[in-house]
Design a protein around this motif. Structure first.
Motif, short mmCIF file in Angstrom:
data_model
loop_
_atom_site.label_atom_id
_atom_site.label_comp_id
_atom_site.label_asym_id
_atom_site.label_seq_id
_atom_site.Cartn_x
_atom_site.Cartn_y
_atom_site.Cartn_z
N GLN A 209 0.89 -1.24 -0.06
CA GLN A 209 -0.12 0.17 -0.11
C GLN A 209 0.93 1.20 0.09
N ILE A 210 0.04 2.38 -0.12
CA ILE A 210 1.06 3.79 -0.16
C ILE A 210 0.55 4.07 0.97
N ALA A 211 1.42 4.59 1.77
CA ALA A 211 1.60 5.00 3.17
C ALA A 211 0.57 6.44 3.31
N ASN A 212 -0.56 6.13 4.19
CA ASN A 212 -1.28 7.38 4.32
C ASN A 212 -2.45 7.58 3.12
N ALA A 213 -2.25 6.96 2.16
CA ALA A 213 -3.16 6.92 0.98
C ALA A 213 -4.64 6.54 1.73
N GLN A 214 -5.76 7.14 0.97
CA GLN A 214 -6.98 6.67 1.46
C GLN A 214 -7.77 5.69 0.43
N TYR A 215 -7.95 4.53 0.81
CA TYR A 215 -8.38 3.35 -0.08
C TYR A 215 -9.79 2.98 0.31
N ARG A 216 -10.60 2.62 -1.02
CA ARG A 216 -11.69 2.12 -0.49
C ARG A 216 -11.98 0.60 -0.89
N VAL A 217 -12.28 -0.20 0.06
CA VAL A 217 -12.48 -1.76 -0.29
C VAL A 217 -13.81 -2.39 -0.15
N THR A 218 -14.28 -2.97 -1.37
CA THR A 218 -15.77 -3.16 -1.61
C THR A 218 -15.71 -4.63 -1.77
N ALA A 219 -16.72 -5.17 -1.08
CA ALA A 219 -17.11 -6.61 -0.98
C ALA A 219 -18.05 -7.14 -2.04
N ASP A 225 -23.92 -14.36 4.09
CA ASP A 225 -24.03 -14.81 5.37
C ASP A 225 -24.10 -16.17 5.39
N LYS A 226 -24.19 -16.76 6.50
CA LYS A 226 -24.22 -18.20 6.70
C LYS A 226 -25.60 -18.69 6.23
N ALA A 227 -26.53 -17.94 5.93
CA ALA A 227 -27.90 -18.50 5.48
C ALA A 227 -27.83 -18.50 3.90
N GLY A 228 -26.78 -17.91 3.54
CA GLY A 228 -26.72 -17.65 1.81
C GLY A 228 -27.15 -16.43 1.30
N THR A 229 -27.42 -15.62 2.02
CA THR A 229 -27.88 -14.32 1.58
C THR A 229 -26.58 -13.27 1.30
N PRO A 230 -26.64 -13.14 -0.04
CA PRO A 230 -25.24 -12.29 -0.56
C PRO A 230 -25.43 -10.78 0.17
N ILE A 231 -24.13 -10.05 0.08
CA ILE A 231 -24.36 -8.69 0.63
C ILE A 231 -24.86 -8.05 -0.76
N SER A 232 -25.52 -6.95 -0.44
CA SER A 232 -26.00 -6.11 -1.38
C SER A 232 -25.09 -4.96 -2.14
N SER A 233 -25.12 -5.22 -3.15
CA SER A 233 -24.13 -4.45 -4.06
C SER A 233 -24.52 -3.06 -3.95
N GLY A 234 -23.81 -1.99 -3.65
CA GLY A 234 -23.91 -0.86 -3.53
C GLY A 234 -24.65 -0.22 -1.98
N ILE A 235 -25.08 -1.08 -1.35
CA ILE A 235 -25.70 -0.78 0.02
C ILE A 235 -24.81 -1.57 1.03
N SER A 236 -24.02 -0.26 1.64
CA SER A 236 -23.02 -0.82 2.89
C SER A 236 -22.05 -1.92 2.35
N ASP A 237 -21.50 -2.02 1.07
CA ASP A 237 -20.74 -3.08 0.82
C ASP A 237 -19.30 -2.50 0.92
N SER A 238 -18.89 -1.35 1.34
CA SER A 238 -17.59 -0.78 1.25
C SER A 238 -17.22 -0.05 2.56
N ALA A 239 -16.07 0.17 2.46
CA ALA A 239 -15.62 0.96 3.59
C ALA A 239 -14.24 1.47 3.23
N LEU A 240 -13.52 2.69 3.91
CA LEU A 240 -12.55 3.47 3.50
C LEU A 240 -11.40 2.87 4.73
N PHE A 241 -10.26 2.96 4.25
CA PHE A 241 -9.12 2.79 5.15
C PHE A 241 -7.91 3.43 4.83
N THR A 242 -7.01 3.71 5.62
CA THR A 242 -5.75 4.60 5.41
C THR A 242 -4.63 3.50 5.18
N GLY A 243 -3.87 3.70 4.09
CA GLY A 243 -2.62 2.83 3.81
C GLY A 243 -1.62 2.97 4.94
#
Length: 503
Positions: A209-219, A225-243
């Motif tokens: 990673q580039i130190a201190n760069a802002q990244y977005r990870v998307t699932a 989930d354990k019941a087989g329900t997939p993550i909803s694309s575009g709805i709470s499927d990502s988060a930011l983090f700092t390199g």
């Protein structure tokens, strides 16, 4: 009928006859609590309930929610429910493990990043699980709660519930981009964090990673989930983090493990242990000792001590155990992390040693000195308190800390003393309690780091070394969450852990 009532911020019951209030005179930072949770509804199923609510509002944003529940309705100001669980920043939750044909009462509150909580409970609902209702149909998709770079090659992604990863190439279920340039950060591997047995936390291995760069990870929707329900694309499927620029942690390697007394085991690793005992060690979770030939039998870990030489940690750990037998034991180390949060669990993570049935009570850190005060059989520790815990609330424009602890059955302490420190070195005595008291309050604290010590004295005036707990009060509000950081006896972790009801 559902009722709106004012909740008591503290979840600890305060008993006036056993409460000591210590004032240190200061005013707290300002707070703005989130709005109250509305539209709280639920459905009962077989041994479980499905709950949902409308998103709450806050001037800085909602960080998460707590579901509170119990067998008794809360109908008066200041009352609390028996149990609560932090469900993260979600608006739907399935609560399992409930008894059928028993009525439960539920409410929910919101909290923000400064740990301020909703001023009032959501409108209470009552649900009665029953077998005839059948199993809950989990249609609630998992959500990405947060992401964090553990080092320059590892990203921790936390989900709102346990998830399933694709069997092949799980890293392909994650897309990571620089949030400014949209340049891709390539992922090469992904798997569950071994320290999180709930399987809510995934560790993704990336290129540098580039130190201190802002990244977005998307699932992607390949994650379910354990019941087989997939993550909803575009709805709470990502988060930011700092390199990060931190180098990846290298796993420790065992050098040897040896019994040095009937209650002590010395474990030597190939590198110094950069561990903060207040934060990074849970003896009962990180160290497991079983009989090699009879794995169902083993030893309990009563404490852990890292050997210090010239002010620096060495690669040696002393384990205080229950009484050993003259048999072969296997030590297993799990989920050991250093001060930066990087996993340093040995690979392989097991080693064998022969137990000692000797009556010689030598200290595992110095087997030649039976008079060492850290000797696990030292009788002064028999009256030491344990589970010394702190939780902060906010009252009358001041920080208020509620302390609770437990005393051993054989406790014969006559007095208890309370101490405070701002550097974990110089402690000032701030209060005196009778021997049987197990709760206290400290108010008027300003933001910062504090260490509190509780000692016991016997009828001869001998004072124990004391148990210490660390408290961090944020600048922006009272630290209600994430404050219970462990208890030590001069560096040793007390292994008796609080129950879920106390979390």
């Amino acid at each position: 009928m559902n009722k709106w009532i004012t909740k008591q911020v503290s979840k600890l019951a305060l008993v006036a006859t056993t409460l000591l209030v210590l004032s240190v005179g200061a005013y707290a930072a300002d707070i703005t609590p989130p709005g109250d949770v509305t539209n709280f509804t639920g459905t009962a199923f077989d041994g479980s309930v499905q709950l949902s609510w409308a998103p709450a509002t806050d001037d800085t944003g909602i960080a998460g929610y707590q579901v509170h529940y119990g067998r008794t309705s809360v109908s008066q100001d200041g009352q609390s429910y028996e149990t609560f669980i932090d469900v993260g920043n979600v608006t739907d939750y399935v609560l399992t493990g409930l008894n059928n044909n028993s009525a439960y009462y539920f409410s929910v509150i919101a909290y923000d990043a400064a740990s301020n909580e909703s001023a009032r409970w959501a409108a209470e609902i009552s649900l009665t699980p029953n077998a005839a209702a059948g199993a809950v149909v989990d249609s609630i998709p998992p959500q990405v709660v947060e992401a964090e770079a553990i080092d320059k090659e590892t990203v921790k992604v936390v989900f709102s519930e346990p998830v399933k990863l694709p069997a092949e190439d799980p890293q392909d279920a994650f897309t990571i981009e620089d949030n400014g340039t949209f340049t891709a950060l390539i992922a090469s591997d992904a798997g569950f964090d071994p320290a999180d047995v709930s399987e809510r936390t995934v560790l993704v291995t990336t290129e540098d990673q580039i130190a201190n760069a802002q990244y977005r990870v998307t699932a992607s929707i390949e994650i379910t989930d354990k019941a087989g329900t997939p993550i909803s694309s575009g709805i709470s499927d990502s988060a930011l983090f700092t390199g990060s620029s931190l180098e990846p942690a290298q796993p420790l390697e065992f050098v040897k493990a040896e019994s040095v007394s009937k209650n002590g085991v010395k474990v030597t690793f190939d590198a110094p242990l950069e561990l903060d005992l207040n934060f990074n060690i849970d003896p009962s979770e990180n160290f497991v000792i079983t009989e090699t030939q009879t794995p169902n039998s083993g030893l309990s870990i009563l404490g852990v001590e890292v050997e210090i030489e010239n002010g620096n940690p060495t690669g040696t750990v002393a384990l205080i155990t229950t009484e050993q037998k003259a048999v072969s034991y296997t030590l297993t180390v799990n989920g050991l992390k250093d001060n930066s949060g990087k996993d340093i669990t040995p690979d392989p993570n097991t080693i064998t040693f022969n137990g000692t049935a000797s009556e010689d009570p030598t200290d595992p850190t110095d087997p030649t000195d039976p008079t060492d005060p850290t000797d696990p059989t030292d009788p002064v520790l028999s009256i030491e308190a344990f589970n010394f815990l702190a939780k902060a609330t906010f009252s009358a424009q001041k920080y208020l800390l509620h302390f609770t602890w437990e005393l051993p059955e054989e406790n014969d302490a006559i007095k208890q003393f309370f101490y405070i420190s701002t550097d974990n070195e110089e402690f000032e005595k701030t209060g005196e309690l009778e021997g049987g008291i197990t709760a206290a309050e400290v108010d008027g604290l300003e933001p910062g780091e504090y260490w509190f010590k509780l000692t016991q004295t016997d009828e001869d005036g001998n004072e124990t070394e004391g148990v210490v707990t660390k408290v961090l009060l944020a600048e922006t509000g009272p630290g209600l969450l994430g404050m219970l950081v462990g208890s030590t006896i001069l560096g040793r972790i007390v292994t008796r852990r609080k129950s879920k009801d106390q979390e």
